[in-house]
Design a protein around this motif. Structure first.
Motif, PDB file in Angstrom:
ATOM      1  N   GLU A  31       0.826  -1.210   0.000  1.00 39.88           N
ATOM      2  CA  GLU A  31       0.000   0.000   0.000  1.00 39.88           C
ATOM      3  C   GLU A  31       0.862   1.263   0.000  1.00 39.88           C
ATOM      4  O   GLU A  31       0.508   2.265  -0.649  1.00 39.88           O
ATOM      5  CB  GLU A  31      -0.953  -0.012   1.191  1.00 39.88           C
ATOM      6  CG  GLU A  31      -1.952  -1.163   1.172  1.00 39.88           C
ATOM      7  CD  GLU A  31      -2.742  -1.222  -0.132  1.00 39.88           C
ATOM      8  OE1 GLU A  31      -3.156  -0.161  -0.641  1.00 39.88           O
ATOM      9  OE2 GLU A  31      -2.929  -2.348  -0.665  1.00 39.88           O
ATOM     10  N   ALA A  32       1.959   1.211   0.703  1.00 41.43           N
ATOM     11  CA  ALA A  32       2.843   2.380   0.713  1.00 41.43           C
ATOM     12  C   ALA A  32       3.406   2.625  -0.682  1.00 41.43           C
ATOM     13  O   ALA A  32       3.426   3.768  -1.172  1.00 41.43           O
ATOM     14  CB  ALA A  32       3.977   2.168   1.714  1.00 41.43           C
ATOM     15  N   ALA A  33       3.826   1.557  -1.331  1.00 39.08           N
ATOM     16  CA  ALA A  33       4.369   1.711  -2.683  1.00 39.08           C
ATOM     17  C   ALA A  33       3.315   2.272  -3.624  1.00 39.08           C
ATOM     18  O   ALA A  33       3.592   3.161  -4.439  1.00 39.08           O
ATOM     19  CB  ALA A  33       4.884   0.356  -3.183  1.00 39.08           C
ATOM     20  N   ALA A  34       2.096   1.758  -3.493  1.00 38.27           N
ATOM     21  CA  ALA A  34       1.025   2.220  -4.382  1.00 38.27           C
ATOM     22  C   ALA A  34       0.743   3.708  -4.147  1.00 38.27           C
ATOM     23  O   ALA A  34       0.547   4.478  -5.096  1.00 38.27           O
ATOM     24  CB  ALA A  34      -0.236   1.387  -4.143  1.00 38.27           C
ATOM     25  N   LEU A  35       0.730   4.105  -2.888  1.00 34.27           N
ATOM     26  CA  LEU A  35       0.430   5.500  -2.592  1.00 34.27           C
ATOM     27  C   LEU A  35       1.537   6.423  -3.126  1.00 34.27           C
ATOM     28  O   LEU A  35       1.263   7.439  -3.778  1.00 34.27           O
ATOM     29  CB  LEU A  35       0.268   5.672  -1.073  1.00 34.27           C
ATOM     30  CG  LEU A  35       0.066   7.112  -0.592  1.00 34.27           C
ATOM     31  CD1 LEU A  35      -1.123   7.752  -1.296  1.00 34.27           C
ATOM     32  CD2 LEU A  35      -0.140   7.146   0.920  1.00 34.27           C
ATOM     33  N   LYS A  36       2.770   6.030  -2.860  1.00 32.67           N
ATOM     34  CA  LYS A  36       3.869   6.858  -3.371  1.00 32.67           C
ATOM     35  C   LYS A  36       3.829   6.954  -4.888  1.00 32.67           C
ATOM     36  O   LYS A  36       3.999   8.038  -5.464  1.00 32.67           O
ATOM     37  CB  LYS A  36       5.216   6.273  -2.909  1.00 32.67           C
ATOM     38  CG  LYS A  36       5.518   6.565  -1.455  1.00 32.67           C
ATOM     39  CD  LYS A  36       6.956   6.219  -1.096  1.00 32.67           C
ATOM     40  CE  LYS A  36       7.217   4.731  -1.275  1.00 32.67           C
ATOM     41  NZ  LYS A  36       8.495   4.313  -0.641  1.00 32.67           N
ATOM     42  N   ALA A  37       3.579   5.816  -5.526  1.00 28.69           N
ATOM     43  CA  ALA A  37       3.525   5.824  -6.991  1.00 28.69           C
ATOM     44  C   ALA A  37       2.414   6.741  -7.484  1.00 28.69           C
ATOM     45  O   ALA A  37       2.595   7.501  -8.442  1.00 28.69           O
ATOM     46  CB  ALA A  37       3.310   4.400  -7.504  1.00 28.69           C
ATOM     47  N   ALA A  38       1.266   6.677  -6.817  1.00 31.50           N
ATOM     48  CA  ALA A  38       0.131   7.492  -7.254  1.00 31.50           C
ATOM     49  C   ALA A  38       0.466   8.983  -7.137  1.00 31.50           C
ATOM     50  O   ALA A  38       0.176   9.775  -8.035  1.00 31.50           O
ATOM     51  CB  ALA A  38      -1.110   7.149  -6.418  1.00 31.50           C
ATOM     52  N   VAL A  39       1.082   9.354  -6.027  1.00 30.28           N
ATOM     53  CA  VAL A  39       1.407  10.773  -5.846  1.00 30.28           C
ATOM     54  C   VAL A  39       2.434  11.220  -6.885  1.00 30.28           C
ATOM     55  O   VAL A  39       2.261  12.234  -7.565  1.00 30.28           O
ATOM     56  CB  VAL A  39       1.926  11.031  -4.419  1.00 30.28           C
ATOM     57  CG1 VAL A  39       2.462  12.453  -4.292  1.00 30.28           C
ATOM     58  CG2 VAL A  39       0.823  10.789  -3.408  1.00 30.28           C
TER      59      VAL A  39
END
Lengths: 214, 214, 214, 214
Positions: C67-75
């Motif tokens: 989830e952290a990776a996904a959030l960082k990628a999205a931002v």
DNA sequence: CATGAATGAGAATTCATTCAT
DNA sequence: TATGAATGAATTCTCATTCAT
């Protein structure tokens, strides 16, 4: 579920639990025995076993310690300290065989189970065994001195080996006795070993051991 | 992941599996050893183990049979059949100690593990042991006849006890040798036992056993 | 029990499991979520979850990382790198709010659950947070340079505080948005924060902060 | 085992229990904290905890209520009611930061634990939070009126958002302060937020918010 | 000949909660 | 007012074993 009344004081319950655990470990082995089984055998619920004995490992350790202490006490109590050395050894062996025969589960736990489970437990038993071997070695050495004053230290190494072999043989005979096969009495077993030990000792002292040289 | 190439013939694979299983059972005990562990040690997948050895019980049984057969073969091969009885016993003991020292895992599985797991396996080992005891008993009896023609059957019962004690002591010494504590050589162990056996035998034949009567 | 067909490749199953785990952890919390529950939600048996994800801790860690990776990628994907600094911040905030709104369970796991369970997990999240704060700090600093060349380093400390407060406020607003109370859109939230940030920034740059002196 | 004397009056014992419970819940979380742990920390037996606080849920609820009441009281007491609106907000923020810094366990229970455990507890905290937000909103609105009589209701919605963001940012900063990382003083934190709030407010009142329109 | 995918059953351990005194 | 004794109900995790390919 157990027949015991409820609300038993802790010390008593603990002994009940240890009794049940020793019996169960003896019958099934450390790994195969389940805490459920032990709790049921003790007539209590599993959480109570954990409350008092903390874990399966701790429970097993407590069993080993209790049985080892009982065995050592039995042997020491049986030895007739004021007799000659051979009489002392004889009475000690008799005490050993009678105790193991009277507490087969304890003996099984100590001898068969604890030694095969590994490190922490095997060490505990090894320590007890070492105590007994040393005790026996002392008796044999005393007997050697009684019989033959000079030359005592020559046999030093052989006396130790003899003590070890004697204890090993005793264990083996105790194991057989439990096997149910040959219901050899404690007296018989003790006599067999005395024959073993005494004659081996005599040969050693006479300086004429068997050798493979021919 | 295994380093072996693929498509190995069945017989070879089975031996690899048994090797791995013996090592694993020796190190961890029957219950604690997992089929995963064994399959990984053998360098094959678990289903293949099941395909060839059917179940954990069967696998363990196969281990016991293989190791028991190897031990018996080693002892028989070591005995110098054409020598005098004491020489035969000596050579057999030597063979026993050398084989167990060379195959410590096999010995551990037979002696420590199989006997403590219970019914089906213990029986298998007991049978092997009985064979060996009988073999030893024969040698001792022969030796007795060699030395002293008359009075042979008088000692019948004692000879059996002697054989049992001898085998027990041998097992005990073999166990000690593996323990790493006392790196006693096979020769030393065999000599210790010959001293034991031969002198005990001599006493028995001379009709002057030790007795507790005093 | 799940509707999925059997025999799914490992990579796919793992994602299914992580999906189920994120949803369950979000709804119940780390401790209250049981592996049984998660396995059932994933449509597989518990042992399979353990086979692939090893333990509850590992499973939770895997959730956090994903989830952290996904959030960082999205931002990062949302930021319009070639625009002016305020535009970049705006687009990043928008990306943040849209991703958290679209993945509420992931956000809950990261923000509410992981931070309260303690050491190993909180650290993981703290690291991600630090990355984001630093990213925002860079944008704010750039904006400050854009608007006003001199005096830039004076505000060093305040810029960091501003970045921290901004991220904190964003997290708080994202949390509110999930609460279902005020269905504030991502655009609204982003605008609120831009107002916050931009005017605070302007005041800082003008050298006239609010002070308690009266 | 507890150090306290026996026969302590109920009211006192209850406070001891709540102290212990708040500390334990803060350190371990609601689920991970056990009633055993709490009872031991309180220096009483578990049944007594149940006698007074009835259940783990009730105990947690009592903790939340006590800590929420204390926090609200601290903030209200800190506000200088007779000053201008910005002074009131400043003093309230200062009170908030000082109380949370002085009662870190209470703050952790309210903010980190209670919100993540779910329904019954989160609601309790949400209610307290709503009270505080409303209180802050009132102050901001008053400040707006002080500064600019006309046009007040235009900003209605924005004022609410501002209050929310401010409280969120305050919570975030309080959380950081406990993290031990940045030992930011209460004064610093309060000043940062005043800068935030006041300048955002000014922009809103001037009718020139930041917009993405460019 | 060989394996990746999958599971039913059971293991140790913990916990909130109650009773009898 | 206060507690030692006791338990039902989970929970995490492991293991022997099978199938489809």
């Amino acid at each position: 579920m157990g027949a015991q009344g409820k609300r038993v004081p802790r010390a008593v319950r603990e002994q009940q639990m240890l009794d049940a655990a020793v019996a169960t470990f003896a019958r099934r082995g450390y790994r195969a025995a389940s805490m459920d089984e032990i709790a049921e055998a003790a007539g209590v619920s599993k959480p109570l076993v954990y409350l008092y004995l903390h874990s399966k490992d701790d429970l097993f350790t407590a069993c080993i310690r209790r049985e080892a202490a009982a065995l050592k006490a039995a042997v020491r109590a049986a030895v007739e300290l004021d007799g000659p050395a051979d009489r002392q050894l004889w009475s000690g062996l008799l005490g050993f065989f009678e105790h193991t025969a009277a507490h087969p589960d304890g003996w099984t736990v100590l001898y068969s189970q604890a030694r095969t489970v590994g490190e922490p437990f095997a060490d505990e038993v090894a320590a007890m065994r070492a105590e007994i071997v040393e005790f026996v070695r002392g008796l044999i050495a005393a007997a050697a001195r009684d019989a033959d004053c000079d030359d005592g230290d020559l046999a030093e190494r052989e006396v130790a080996a003899l003590a070890h072999a004697l204890v090993g043989a005793a264990e083996s005979l105790a194991g057989r006795a439990l096997g149910g096969t040959a219901a050899s009495s404690g007296r018989e077993n003790a006599a067999t070993l005395m024959n073993f030990a005494w004659s081996g000792l005599a040969n050693l002292m006479d300086g004429r051991p068997w050798t493979p040289s021919r």
